[in-house]
Design a protein around this motif. Structure first.
Motif, mmCIF file in Angstrom:
data_model
loop_
_atom_site.group_PDB
_atom_site.id
_atom_site.type_symbol
_atom_site.label_atom_id
_atom_site.label_comp_id
_atom_site.label_asym_id
_atom_site.label_seq_id
_atom_site.Cartn_x
_atom_site.Cartn_y
_atom_site.Cartn_z
ATOM 1 N N PHE A 225 8.017 0.105 4.577
ATOM 2 C CA PHE A 225 8.234 0.875 3.347
ATOM 3 C C PHE A 225 6.975 0.827 2.481
ATOM 4 N N PRO A 226 6.524 1.986 2.016
ATOM 5 C CA PRO A 226 5.323 1.988 1.162
ATOM 6 C C PRO A 226 5.588 1.260 -0.157
ATOM 7 N N ALA A 227 4.523 0.880 -0.819
ATOM 8 C CA ALA A 227 4.608 0.195 -2.116
ATOM 9 C C ALA A 227 5.529 0.967 -3.052
ATOM 10 N N GLY A 228 6.418 0.246 -3.711
ATOM 11 C CA GLY A 228 7.279 0.876 -4.707
ATOM 12 C C GLY A 228 8.635 1.305 -4.183
ATOM 13 N N GLU A 229 8.770 1.473 -2.883
ATOM 14 C CA GLU A 229 10.064 1.954 -2.379
ATOM 15 C C GLU A 229 11.142 0.874 -2.408
ATOM 16 N N ILE A 230 10.788 -0.350 -2.032
ATOM 17 C CA ILE A 230 11.757 -1.455 -2.163
ATOM 18 C C ILE A 230 11.344 -2.322 -3.341
ATOM 19 N N VAL A 231 10.068 -2.714 -3.323
ATOM 20 C CA VAL A 231 9.528 -3.511 -4.440
ATOM 21 C C VAL A 231 8.133 -2.984 -4.771
ATOM 22 N N PRO A 232 7.687 -3.219 -6.010
ATOM 23 C CA PRO A 232 6.335 -2.790 -6.378
ATOM 24 C C PRO A 232 5.274 -3.525 -5.555
ATOM 25 N N ALA A 233 4.090 -2.941 -5.483
ATOM 26 C CA ALA A 233 2.983 -3.447 -4.659
ATOM 27 C C ALA A 233 2.748 -4.944 -4.830
ATOM 28 N N PHE A 234 2.786 -5.397 -6.072
ATOM 29 C CA PHE A 234 2.392 -6.781 -6.354
ATOM 30 C C PHE A 234 3.565 -7.757 -6.261
ATOM 31 N N GLN A 235 4.742 -7.275 -5.827
ATOM 32 C CA GLN A 235 5.904 -8.171 -5.731
ATOM 33 C C GLN A 235 6.363 -8.393 -4.300
ATOM 34 N N VAL A 236 5.496 -8.057 -3.351
ATOM 35 C CA VAL A 236 5.870 -8.212 -1.938
ATOM 36 C C VAL A 236 6.090 -9.687 -1.593
ATOM 37 N N PHE B 235 0.821 -1.209 0.000
ATOM 38 C CA PHE B 235 0.000 0.000 0.000
ATOM 39 C C PHE B 235 0.855 1.259 0.000
ATOM 40 N N PRO B 236 0.362 2.301 -0.703
ATOM 41 C CA PRO B 236 1.051 3.589 -0.639
ATOM 42 C C PRO B 236 0.750 4.258 0.708
ATOM 43 N N LYS B 237 1.538 5.261 1.044
ATOM 44 C CA LYS B 237 1.305 6.001 2.290
ATOM 45 C C LYS B 237 -0.074 6.642 2.316
ATOM 46 N N SER B 238 -0.597 6.980 1.130
ATOM 47 C CA SER B 238 -1.893 7.667 1.071
ATOM 48 C C SER B 238 -3.041 6.787 1.571
ATOM 49 N N LEU B 239 -2.896 5.467 1.465
ATOM 50 C CA LEU B 239 -3.896 4.584 2.087
ATOM 51 C C LEU B 239 -3.495 4.482 3.560
ATOM 52 N N ASP B 240 -3.714 5.572 4.281
ATOM 53 C CA ASP B 240 -3.090 5.714 5.601
ATOM 54 C C ASP B 240 -3.664 4.802 6.673
ATOM 55 N N THR B 241 -4.883 4.312 6.490
ATOM 56 C CA THR B 241 -5.414 3.354 7.479
ATOM 57 C C THR B 241 -4.635 2.040 7.374
#
Lengths: 365, 365
Positions: free
Chosen positions: B69-80, B38-44
């Protein structure tokens, strides 16, 4: 060689000193006693307290030991709050509404009549300002609370005879306490306070006509179906009864931060666990009860509507003479209304559709 | 004097040695990275991961640090999941159904279509055997899960035009993934996979006709109401979406018991916190959206019924070719049916009465 040994020893001592200041000092050995308002036989509730204590021990490497005692072993069920207040015990596990006689405001920590669901109560307490407003009220009692379980919506209890309309409630002697009893009194019911162990013989002899207890899983164990075949729903006086851990403020404040964190995290885990276990056990128990011939009945709509009207009146009477009560009642009902508006949009609509689909499928099969 | 000092020193050293062996050795300093989907904007949701990490730090006197780390900072959302599996990161926070492409069985960790509510999913996972059966499936992926949040029932999304009946769904280009998309395809919908940031311009330009996202609080921030005024309910493909923490099995097994207990207790606390925050924030956001003129609509009943029928077909197709899927689907739906039978008796009946009473009161006012 000697010099090397000395340096190693000195290094070891220094490392130990650092480790000591960082950890050992902060981990005092503590043994607390926790009195429960529940007997061991209410194993979902008492089990929640035991689960909590076990987790606290694991989180503190066994240095913080909490022993849970069933109702009556240290103090009677209804004296847990007093025992924590006067320091006889460090903490308790109790539904605070049983201290209704001290101040009816305690009710909102557990559940108001026609009150919130389990999830709504948790949302109010955890993120909706409920805990903060309730802690203000608790200041004069010198205690701190943590959540530790919810029963979910309870049943309306066991009746010897069928209730076909509001008139059938008049004159009924029913085991029911707190606000539930006061409200039902307006419908002509004669509320009775009877300890759990005496309900069965009272129903059997006909000393009482009806009794409410908890829900299918707990009720089944007491065998009520053998002496009162009509099982009514819903228990509108307990729409989602929240259980609390209570801790003396002095004891709480004296704890190192790690121990406060351990109590908090463990309490939330136990909170989830208790509700989850009820959710797993209640459907199974209800299926067994129905198989044994229990007659499941919804309260007639005129009983529900008269009860709601009476509840509003009783709550308004109380609010008019108790400022604490009014303040928390207003906060609670405002939150509840907001929740129900939102639930009616998605949550409740979705589940109603699913239940209708399940019923349609079962009719076909 | 010298002798006394020596004894004191020796005593101190011995005490330190004991303390060291009991605590310091068992508390290694660890720093883990946790990738969020999740990005930081999905703050819940992202806030749930941060809350969890903070609590773990407090439970370990700051020795076990987890950085989210929010989505994309280390790996994209779907590669966690991949990143945890290959050891790039020690843990992740993700809804496992996004790995649908690897195996649709992942769906049940999050939420099935026409699936369980938040509380039911938690009961299944925690005390209903759900976690055990799912962990068996996860063995070959080498990961362990812990619960960390639920959104509750989501909304059905934003539509540029009103949907008056099933026919209006045909040919609709809609942003919706996973099983929701496959099921809606049977109704003639053309599902589209579009990242969150691209939904608004796609709706604005009319490249798509509709888009589902989460619920009022998250949706409001993306401003969909300005380009698609019809807000449909309920989101039957996400009836209670459960989020998981995933940890590599090697990392999990290498942890001292205290740290495993800390991760577990903190995850349950965060699990409660995320749902509670959504429950507080969603009604407020929905009220704001309605004030701004959003047209709230339930899906027409023929759309709901056709969707349920299509869902049963798609799930049966999948079960016929995937043994893991069938095993967990059967367990999940059996549990769900039991829950709904019980909910129809007390919980749902109670809340339906309350919502009806609230509606009647508001009409009068």
């Amino acid at each position: 060689m000697e010099r090397r040994k000395f340096i190693q020893a000195a290094g070891g001592a220094a490392a130990a000193a650092v480790a000591t200041s960082a950890t050992a000092e902060a981990l005092p050995t503590l043994t607390w006693r926790m009195a429960s308002s529940f007997p061991k036989s209410l194993d979902t509730l008492f089990g929640g307290a035991e689960f909590f204590a076990q987790r606290v021990s694991e989180l503190t490497q066994g240095k913080f030991t909490i022993r849970a005692f069933p109702a009556g072993e240290i103090v009677p069920a209804f004296q847990v709050l007093d025992a924590v207040q006067n320091g006889t015990i460090e903490m308790g596990h109790t539904p605070l509404y049983i201290y209704f006689g001290k101040d009816p405001t305690f009710t909102f920590d557990t559940c108001g009549p026609f009150g919130m669901s389990s999830r709504q109560q948790t949302a109010w307490y955890t993120a909706g300002g409920g805990r903060e407003i309730f802690m203000e009220f608790l200041k004069s009692y010198g205690i701190t609370t943590l959540p530790c379980g919810n029963t979910g919506c309870q049943m309306g209890g066991w009746f010897r005879k069928e209730i076909k309309s509001l008139e059938d409630m008049a004159g009924l002697k029913m085991r029911v306490g707190g606000f539930g009893g006061r409200i039902l009194q307006k419908l002509g019911v004669v509320p009775q306070q009877i300890p759990a162990g005496d309900i069965y013989p009272s129903l059997e002899k006909g000393t009482i006509d009806a009794a409410e207890f908890v829900g299918p899983y707990d009720d089944e164990k007491l065998g009520f179906d053998r002496v009162a075949p009509y099982y009514y729903t819903p228990g509108w006086w307990e729409t989602g009864s929240h259980l609390s851990l209570i801790i003396g403020n002095k004891q709480w404040n004296d704890l190192p931060p790690l121990y406060r964190a351990a109590l908090t995290a463990a309490s939330y885990e136990a909170h989830v666990m208790v509700q989850a276990k009820y959710d797993v056990r209640n459907p199974q128990a209800l299926a067994r009860l129905i198989k044994r011939g229990v007659k499941l009945r919804p309260f007639p709509m005129d009983v529900m509507k008269a009860s709601l009207k009476a509840a509003k009146e009783v709550m308004a009477e109380e609010a008019s003479k108790n400022a604490n009560f009014k303040k928390i009642y207003d906060h609670y009902t405002n939150f509840q209304d907001q929740q129900n508006k939102w639930y009616s949009v998605a949550e409740q609509r979705m589940q109603n559709f699913q239940i209708a689909a399940l019923n349609a499928r079962e009719k076909k099969e």
